[in-house]
Motif scaffolding. Structure first.
Motif, short mmCIF file in Angstrom:
data_model
loop_
_atom_site.label_atom_id
_atom_site.label_comp_id
_atom_site.label_asym_id
_atom_site.label_seq_id
_atom_site.Cartn_x
_atom_site.Cartn_y
_atom_site.Cartn_z
N GLU A 177 -22.97 83.85 62.33
CA GLU A 177 -21.90 83.68 61.36
C GLU A 177 -22.38 83.80 59.93
N SER A 178 -23.68 83.55 59.70
CA SER A 178 -24.22 83.64 58.35
C SER A 178 -24.60 85.08 57.98
N ASN A 179 -24.51 85.98 58.96
CA ASN A 179 -24.85 87.39 58.70
C ASN A 179 -23.73 88.03 57.89
N GLN A 180 -24.06 88.50 56.70
CA GLN A 180 -23.05 89.05 55.81
C GLN A 180 -22.38 90.29 56.38
N LEU A 181 -23.13 91.08 57.16
CA LEU A 181 -22.55 92.28 57.76
C LEU A 181 -21.39 91.92 58.70
N LYS A 182 -21.52 90.80 59.38
CA LYS A 182 -20.46 90.35 60.29
C LYS A 182 -19.18 90.05 59.51
N SER A 183 -19.31 89.34 58.40
CA SER A 183 -18.12 89.00 57.62
C SER A 183 -17.53 90.24 56.94
N LEU A 184 -18.38 91.18 56.54
CA LEU A 184 -17.88 92.42 55.94
C LEU A 184 -17.10 93.24 56.97
N THR A 204 -22.12 94.37 48.04
CA THR A 204 -22.56 92.99 48.25
C THR A 204 -24.07 92.88 48.37
N GLY A 205 -24.75 94.01 48.27
CA GLY A 205 -26.21 93.97 48.30
C GLY A 205 -26.82 93.94 49.68
N ALA A 206 -26.05 94.30 50.72
CA ALA A 206 -26.58 94.27 52.08
C ALA A 206 -27.23 95.57 52.50
N GLY A 207 -27.00 96.65 51.76
CA GLY A 207 -27.59 97.94 52.11
C GLY A 207 -27.20 98.99 51.11
N PHE A 208 -27.63 100.22 51.35
CA PHE A 208 -27.35 101.34 50.45
C PHE A 208 -26.35 102.28 51.13
#
Length: 428
Positions: free
Chosen positions: A46-53, A352-356
């Motif tokens: 649940e703390s994985n930002q990709l999941k919330s995105l 959000t800074g999770a990847g390019f």
């Protein structure tokens, strides 16, 4: 009066019955137009930002397409890989769209005619960055589009380096010196490694091979255009892994900790360095349980090996994406969703800074954290990238490779056996 009341009740029941029947009929009629898409991905935490995105993008898509429902299934990375392989050994009827990796990983599914080409559904390729679809093209057909990319970096805690009076390493020799100094700090491991997870162990070897042999030569080998082991750099990189293990650069028992444990060790200030992907930058800044000062963390190039490779080489690239099962009953709907989710994940991951992002569209950079900006600046200087081997190779070979790298982290490591196993594996 009684007859009148009975007639009224009867009439009301009749009206209600007709009305309710009409309502049920409408629901049944509308339900025929509802398309349910089953989507699988590997973001369980649940703390994985990709999941919330992902979840935010799905909510937006459903609002725009009320006739589409999305049912999502998640599994952790290793279990996910195993389950996907098992499902696609058959028809994978419970999967319409799924998160996966391109290049060699997807090639086996393409060769087995398991994936749906998206060419007839793609309306505009000009929005894609040049070269960003190379991992998704097979036999002149486009099977997916990029979402976001990553790049491998060396994260360093400058506060711990200062305490140990150690120099931030630009070369492998400087890395060895820094590890010796950092070992003098009580409770600090020089490099956090999650070698219990094979792919995390393999990152160390792949980083060193990239520096020993050069990205272009590694790419040729991964494509079977060159022979593994002919260049002595393959063995020398393995020997360097063993050297780091024996000097306890990864701690006393590196095979005890997995990926998550290694991240926690770094964020708790129990490790001075971490070699991993750019996705880690956000964890450094956003994890509320982190005990380090994120402003004291710096992203560095993988240390070079003097006289070898090119400084502009790197590990990473556009490899992650959502794909469509060719056996889906809803080809058009699934294809359109896959195209949508790849673009939205690319944009959202970057903003959000999770990847390019692999998409050449306007994006908001106001929320990028300083660490990701550092990595972005490093990436601007890079020229030749090599994918992580477990995505470049087909799945069976990738699994053996990861397991073999783990042997280098053990007490009875043998570089010669490691090389011979890889010769048999890759030189076919």
């Amino acid at each position: 009066m009684k007859k009148f009341l009975l007639l009224m009740v009867h009439g009301m029941i009749t009206v209600c019955f007709v009305s309710c029947a009409a309502e049920v009929s409408d629901v049944e009629e509308n339900s025929e137009n509802i398309v349910n898409l089953n989507v699988w991905h590997q973001w369980t935490n649940e703390s994985n930002q990709l999941k919330s995105l992902y979840e935010a993008a799905v909510a937006e898509y459903k609002a725009m397409n009320p006739n589409i429902t999305i049912t999502t299934k998640t599994l952790s990375t290793e279990a996910y890989k195993t389950k996907i392989a098992a499902e696609f050994a058959g028809r994978a009827d419970s999967i319409d769209i799924f998160y996966y990796w391109g290049a060699g990983t997807a090639k086996k599914l393409v060769d087995a005619n398991k994936l749906l080409p998206l060419d007839e559904y793609i309306t505009d390729l000009t929005k894609i960055l040049p070269g960003a679809i190379s991992a998704f093209e097979f036999d002149n057909k486009v099977y997916s589009l990029p979402s976001f990319s990553w790049v491998m970096s060396l994260y360093a805690n400058t506060e711990l380096f200062a305490k140990a009076d150690a120099q931030l390493p630009a070369t492998y020799d400087q890395l060895l010196v820094a590890c010796e100094k950092l070992k003098t700090l009580e409770g600090v491991t020089p490099i956090a490694s999650g070698a219990k997870d094979g792919w995390d162990a393999a990152f160390i070897y792949q980083a060193l091979v990239m520096r020993e042999v050069g990205a272009a030569n590694v790419n040729s080998m991964l494509k079977s255009e060159a022979t593994f082991g002919d260049d002595p750099g393959y063995a020398e990189a393995a020997a360097k892994v063993v050297e780091l293990v024996e000097m306890e650069a990864f701690g006393e028992n590196p095979l005890e900790n997995g990926y998550d444990a290694a991240n926690i060790a770094f964020m708790n200030g129990e490790a001075a360095m971490r070699i991993t992907g750019s996705w880690f930058a956000n964890q450094v800044y956003l994890n509320e349980e982190s005990q380090i000062n994120p402003d004291k963390i710096i992203a560095l190039d993988i240390p070079i090996i003097e006289g070898k490779g090119e400084k502009s080489d790197y590990v990473g690239g556009f490899i992650e994406s959502f794909w469509v099962n060719k056996n889906t009953k809803h080809k058009e709907e699934a294809a359109k969703f896959a195209i949508y989710i790849n673009e939205q994940m690319g944009i959202a991951a970057y903003e959000t800074g999770a990847g390019f992002s692999g998409w050449d569209v306007e994006m908001d950079e106001r929320n990028l954290n300083p660490l990701l900006i550092q990595i972005k600046d490093l990436l601007a200087e890079y020229k030749t990238g090599v994918f992580a081997w477990d995505t470049a190779l087909e799945s069976a070979a990738a699994m053996v490779h990861n397991e073999q790298v783990q042997t280098l982290f053990g007490s009875d490591a043998s570089v010669s056996e490691f090389i011979e196993e890889h010769r048999d594996l890759l030189n076919k």
